[in-house]
Design an enzyme around this catalytic site. Structure first.
Site, PDB file in Angstrom:
ATOM      1  N   HIS A 152     -61.398  91.009 -55.777  1.00 40.27           N
ATOM      2  CA  HIS A 152     -62.376  90.758 -56.832  1.00 40.27           C
ATOM      3  C   HIS A 152     -61.859  91.524 -58.043  1.00 40.27           C
ATOM      4  O   HIS A 152     -61.471  92.682 -57.916  1.00 40.27           O
ATOM      5  CB  HIS A 152     -63.759  91.285 -56.436  1.00 40.27           C
TER       6      HIS A 152
ATOM      7  N   CYS B 239     -63.985  84.875 -59.804  1.00 40.46           N
ATOM      8  CA  CYS B 239     -63.872  86.046 -60.680  1.00 40.46           C
ATOM      9  C   CYS B 239     -62.451  86.201 -61.216  1.00 40.46           C
ATOM     10  O   CYS B 239     -62.251  86.616 -62.359  1.00 40.46           O
ATOM     11  CB  CYS B 239     -64.284  87.307 -59.925  1.00 40.46           C
TER      12      CYS B 239
END
Length: 169
Positions: free
Chosen positions: A39, A109
């Site tokens: 992430h 993301c």
């Protein structure tokens, strides 16, 4: 310093969502080594910006439930002002990066941070991050898992969702 030549540092925060499990389990499950399930977010103007299942969010750096990042990469500096950047994020949040557009593999993301990094600095984020989905999908197990993984929306708690209503006070 001349006000017209203000520069702002841009950083990439990298988190391993598996907290080390991917490194241990991927050789068994996928038959190839993955160092993490990544992430990422962009830190600029003293805020951390990221995209997840609720859209584009921001928080103080390291301020989500994920805690401090595993790695910080300096992407360079930008001369884009915070005002221009927030307008840019607003338009992204209303189009390409609305929450319902989130897809774990194609539009996540890392897609967001890669696009924002190029907008701010002209540089991409490291390819080992953007290549991760295709590496997973290139394995038989990845293909089996795909329907499940496609339904996952990652949105680390602790951020404030950015949308056009919030910005123009």
């Amino acid at each position: 310093m001349d006000r017209n030549s203000t520069v702002f540092p841009v950083q990439l925060y990298i988190y391993d969502l598996s907290r080390g499990m991917a490194r241990q389990l991927s050789p068994i499950m996928l038959g190839k080594q993955l160092d993490g399930i990544w992430h990422t977010s962009i830190v600029v103007y003293g805020e951390e910006f990221f995209f997840g299942g609720v859209g584009i969010s921001s928080c103080p750096p390291g301020g989500t439930m994920l805690g401090p990042p595993d790695t910080v990469v300096d992407l360079g500096n930008t001369e884009v002002t915070e005002e221009i950047f927030m307008d840019y994020l607003s338009s992204l949040g209303e189009t390409t990066y609305r929450g319902e557009r989130y897809r774990l593999f194609e539009h996540n993301c890392n897609t967001f941070t890669n696009e924002v990094a190029q907008f701010l600095t002209g540089r991409k984020i490291p390819s080992y991050i953007t290549d991760l989905p295709s590496e997973v999908l290139s394995t038989p197990f990845g293909q089996v898992l795909r329907p499940i993984l496609d339904s996952i929306h990652i949105a680390p708690p602790g951020g404030n969702v950015i949308n056009s209503q919030n910005n123009h006070s």
